[in-house]
Design an enzyme around this catalytic site. Structure first.
Site, short mmCIF file in Angstrom:
data_model
loop_
_atom_site.label_atom_id
_atom_site.label_comp_id
_atom_site.label_asym_id
_atom_site.label_seq_id
_atom_site.Cartn_x
_atom_site.Cartn_y
_atom_site.Cartn_z
N ASP A 5 -3.45 -3.16 -12.02
CA ASP A 5 -2.46 -4.14 -11.52
C ASP A 5 -1.86 -5.00 -12.62
OD1 ASP A 5 -2.65 -3.37 -8.88
OD2 ASP A 5 -4.10 -4.90 -8.33
N GLU A 11 3.69 0.98 -4.28
CA GLU A 11 3.15 0.26 -5.44
C GLU A 11 2.94 1.23 -6.61
OE1 GLU A 11 0.15 -2.65 -4.68
OE2 GLU A 11 -0.89 -2.23 -6.57
N ASP A 59 5.68 -3.01 -4.41
CA ASP A 59 4.71 -3.85 -5.11
C ASP A 59 4.83 -3.46 -6.58
OD1 ASP A 59 3.84 -5.32 -3.03
OD2 ASP A 59 1.79 -4.56 -2.99
N HIS A 72 -0.59 2.49 -7.50
CA HIS A 72 -1.10 3.38 -6.45
C HIS A 72 -0.49 4.77 -6.60
CE1 HIS A 72 -1.95 -0.33 -3.66
NE2 HIS A 72 -2.58 -0.38 -4.81
N ASP A 105 -6.24 -15.40 1.61
CA ASP A 105 -5.87 -15.98 0.31
C ASP A 105 -5.49 -17.44 0.50
OD1 ASP A 105 -5.55 -13.27 -0.42
OD2 ASP A 105 -3.37 -13.39 -0.22
N ASP A 141 2.68 -7.53 -7.28
CA ASP A 141 1.26 -7.38 -6.94
C ASP A 141 0.56 -7.07 -8.27
OD1 ASP A 141 -1.20 -6.95 -5.94
OD2 ASP A 141 -0.62 -5.41 -4.48
N HIS A 143 -2.14 -12.79 2.00
CA HIS A 143 -3.11 -12.36 3.02
C HIS A 143 -3.61 -13.66 3.67
CE1 HIS A 143 -3.72 -9.25 -0.15
NE2 HIS A 143 -4.02 -8.42 0.82
N GLU A 195 1.30 0.57 3.09
CA GLU A 195 1.26 0.62 1.62
C GLU A 195 0.33 1.75 1.19
OE1 GLU A 195 0.77 -3.18 -0.34
OE2 GLU A 195 -0.26 -2.20 -2.01
C1 XUL Z 1 -4.54 -3.39 -3.16
C2 XUL Z 1 -3.20 -3.87 -2.83
C3 XUL Z 1 -3.13 -4.98 -1.83
C4 XUL Z 1 -1.97 -4.89 -0.91
C5 XUL Z 1 -1.97 -5.94 0.18
O1 XUL Z 1 -4.58 -2.42 -4.14
O2 XUL Z 1 -2.22 -3.42 -3.37
O3 XUL Z 1 -3.15 -6.18 -2.51
O4 XUL Z 1 -0.77 -5.01 -1.60
O5 XUL Z 1 -3.10 -5.89 0.96
CO CO Z 2 -0.17 -3.89 -3.24
#
Ligand code: XUL
Ligand code: CO
Length: 437
Positions: free
Chosen positions: A308, A267, A295, A270, A103, A338, A100, A231
Site C-alpha cells: 500500500d 486497487e 484505490d 490488489h 476507523d 488507500d 470504515h 473491491e
Molecule cells: C485492504 C483494502 C481495504 C479496503 C476497504 O487491502 O484495500 O482497506 O479498501 O475495506
Molecule cells: Co482498498
C-alpha cells in the site's frame, strides 16, 4: 485549534517550483479533456491509513508520531482525530475522504454501544463536512479486524457472525447515507478460505450473495442512492479471497443477478497480487461498464505483499488515466489514496509529502494520457489492427450472421487467410516513452 500550524495550504506552483510542499502538476482548476483536474480525480484521503495507521508491522511496534492522538479509545480522542483529519484535508485541498466504521469510532463492548459511538462521531463528521465543504466519497464496515470475524463475515460458518456483520453494515450504510456519501464499498476482508478441507465453498458464496442482496434491499428501504462497489483482492489475509479480481467479481455479480447494483473499486496493489496490471483491471472493469472508483496506491514487486505505497510511478498513472479518460472520469467514484506512509516516515509532515506526490503523479499521468489521446496514436493503431472486422466476412462474424459453414465456404474459396500485419509493440512502447517527458 490548528494541529498543522506551521504548514500553509498546499497550492499549485508549477513544475519549476522547488517548494516540496507545493503541487508541481496538480492544478485543480486546469482542464483536462473538458474537466477540471478537481472533477476528474475527485481525490480522497483514506481515514484508516492516514489517521489510524501506527507503523506497526508483523515484526515491530508502532513508530508513527501523531502528537494529537493520546492512543486511547475515548470518544474525545476520536473527535480530535476528526478535527485533525479535516484540517489536513483542507490544507491539502482534497475534497473527499473515506472511512470504515471502526476507523472513525471505537468499537464498544456491545453492538448497541458500538452503534452509539459511531453515531456520536458521525455527528461530529457531519459538522466538519459542513464547515469545510469536504465530502464523503464512500463509507464501509470493518468486517475483518475483530476476532469474531476469524472465519469471515458474510462467508463465516457461524450464522450469528453473519447476522452481526449484517447489523454492522446496516448501521454504517445509514451513517454513510446521513453523511451524503456517494458510494458504499464492500471489500471482502476475510471472505475467502484458508483451506478447502473445512470449507463449503458453494454455501459460502451463496451466503455472500444473500448478504449483498440484503444490502441492496436496505439501500432501497432507506433511500440510499449511492453506488455499491466491490473491491477485488485475490489473497491476504486469506489464502484465497472470493473477490479475487475484476473478472471473478463480475462473474459473481452476474451469476447472482446483482448487475446494475454493484460496480468495482479497483486497487493497484490488489491487481498486482492477482498477477494483473492495474491497467488490465481498469480496462476489464470499464468494458463491462463496472469501473466505479479506484484505490490509488502501488505495491513493491520485490516484496510480494500488500504494501500500500503511495503511487509515484508516472508510467502507472499514465496507464490508469488512459482508461479513466476513456470513460470520462470516475464520478460518482473517485481516486482514494488507500496508501500508507512507510513506518520509517514517522513524522506528520510525511503525510503531506506522500499525498502531494500521489496527486502530482496522477496529474502528470493525466496530462500525458490526454496528449497521447489527443494525437490519437493508440486509437489509430488499434482501429487499423481490427479493420478486417469492419467489412466482408469479419463484419458478418461480428454481426453474428456467419455460421461455421459460411466460414468454411469462405476459406475454401480464398484458400488462405490474408497476410497478418505487425503488432508494432516496440514501436508503440517507444511512442509512449516520447510522451513521458
Ligand atoms: C485492504 C483494502 C481495504 C479496503 C476497504 O487491502 O484495500 O482497506 O479498501 O475495506
Ligand atoms: Co482498498
Amino acid at each position: 485549534m490548528p494541529y498543522f500550524s506551521d504548514i500553509a495550504s498546499v497550492v499549485y506552483e508549477g513544475p519549476d517550483s522547488k517548494n516540496p510542499l507545493a503541487f508541481k502538476y496538480y492544478n485543480p482548476d486546469e482542464l483536462i479533456e473538458g474537466k477540471s483536474m478537481r472533477e476528474l480525480f475527485r481525490f480522497s484521503v483514506c481515514y484508516w491509513h492516514t489517521f489510524r495507521g501506527t507503523g506497526s508491522d508483523p515484526f515491530g511496534a508502532a513508530t508513527l508520531q501523531r502528537p494529537w492522538d493520546d492512543g486511547s479509545d475515548s470518544i474525545d480522542n476520536a473527535k480530535k482525530r476528526v478535527d485533525v483529519a479535516f484540517e489536513f484535508m483542507q490544507k491539502l485541498g482534497v475534497d473527499f475522504y473515506c472511512f470504515h466504521d471502526r476507523d472513525v469510532a471505537p468499537e464498544g463492548k456491545t453492538l448497541a454501544q458500538s452503534n452509539k459511538n459511531l453515531d456520536a462521531i458521525v455527528k461530529h463528521l457531519k459538522k466538519s463536512q459542513k464547515s469545510t465543504g469536504i465530502k464523503l466519497l464512500w463509507g464501509t464496515a470493518n468486517l475483518f479486524s475483530h476476532p469474531r470475524y476469524m472465519h469471515g463475515a458474510a462467508t463465516s460458518c457461524n450464522a450469528d457472525v453473519f447476522a452481526y456483520a449484517a447489523a454492522q453494515v446496516k448501521h454504517v450504510m445509514e451513517a454513510t447515507h446521513d453523511l451524503g456519501g456517494e458510494n458504499y464499498v464492500f471489500w471482502g476482508g476475510r471472505e475467502g478460505y484458508m483451506n478447502l478441507y473445512n470449507t463449503d465453498m458453494k454455501r459460502e458464496l451463496d451466503h455472500l450473495a444473500t448478504f449483498m442482496h440484503m444490502a441492496v434491499d436496505h439501500a432501497k428501504k432507506i433511500g440510499f442512492k449511492g453506488q455499491f462497489l466491490f473491491e477485488p483482492k485475490p489473497k491476504e489475509p486469506t489464502k484465497h479471497q472470493y473477490d479475487f479480481d475484476a473478472a471473478a467479481c463480475l462473474n459473481f455479480i452476474h451469476r447472482n443477478k446483482l448487475d446494475g447494483h454493484v460496480k468495482l473499486n479497483i486497487e493497484t496493489n490488489h491487481a498486482t497480487l492477482a498477477g494483473h496490471t492495474m491497467m488490465h483491471e481498469l480496462e476489464y472493469a470499464r468494458i463491462h461498464n463496472a469501473l466505479g472508483s479506484i484505490d490509488a496506491n502501488t505495491g513493491d514487486l520485490l516484496l510480494g505483499w500488500d504494501t500500500d505505497q503511495f503511487p509515484t510511478d508516472i508510467y502507472l498513472t499514465t496507464q490508469c488515466m488512459l482508461v479513466i479518460l476513456e470513460q470520462k472520469g470516475l464520478a460518482p467514484g473517485g481516486t482514494n489514496f488507500d496508501a500508507k506512509v512507510r513506518r520509517e516516515s514517522f513524522e506528520p509532515i510525511d503525510l503531506f509529502h506522500a499525498h502531494i506526490g500521489g496527486m502530482d503523479a496522477f496529474a502528470r499521468g493525466a496530462r500525458i494520457a490526454a496528449a497521447i489521446r489527443k494525437d490519437g496514436v493508440l486509437k489509430d493503431v488499434v482501429k487499423q489492427r481490427y479493420a478486417s472486422f469492419d467489412e466482408g466476412i469479419g463484419k458478418q462474424i461480428e454481426k453474428g450472421k456467419a455460421s461455421l459453414a459460411d466460414c468454411e465456404a469462405y476459406m475454401l474459396k480464398n484458400g488462405n487467410p490474408a497476410a497478418n500485419t505487425s503488432g508494432r509493440q516496440e514501436f508503440l512502447e517507444n511512442v509512449i516513452n516520447d510522451y513521458l517527458r
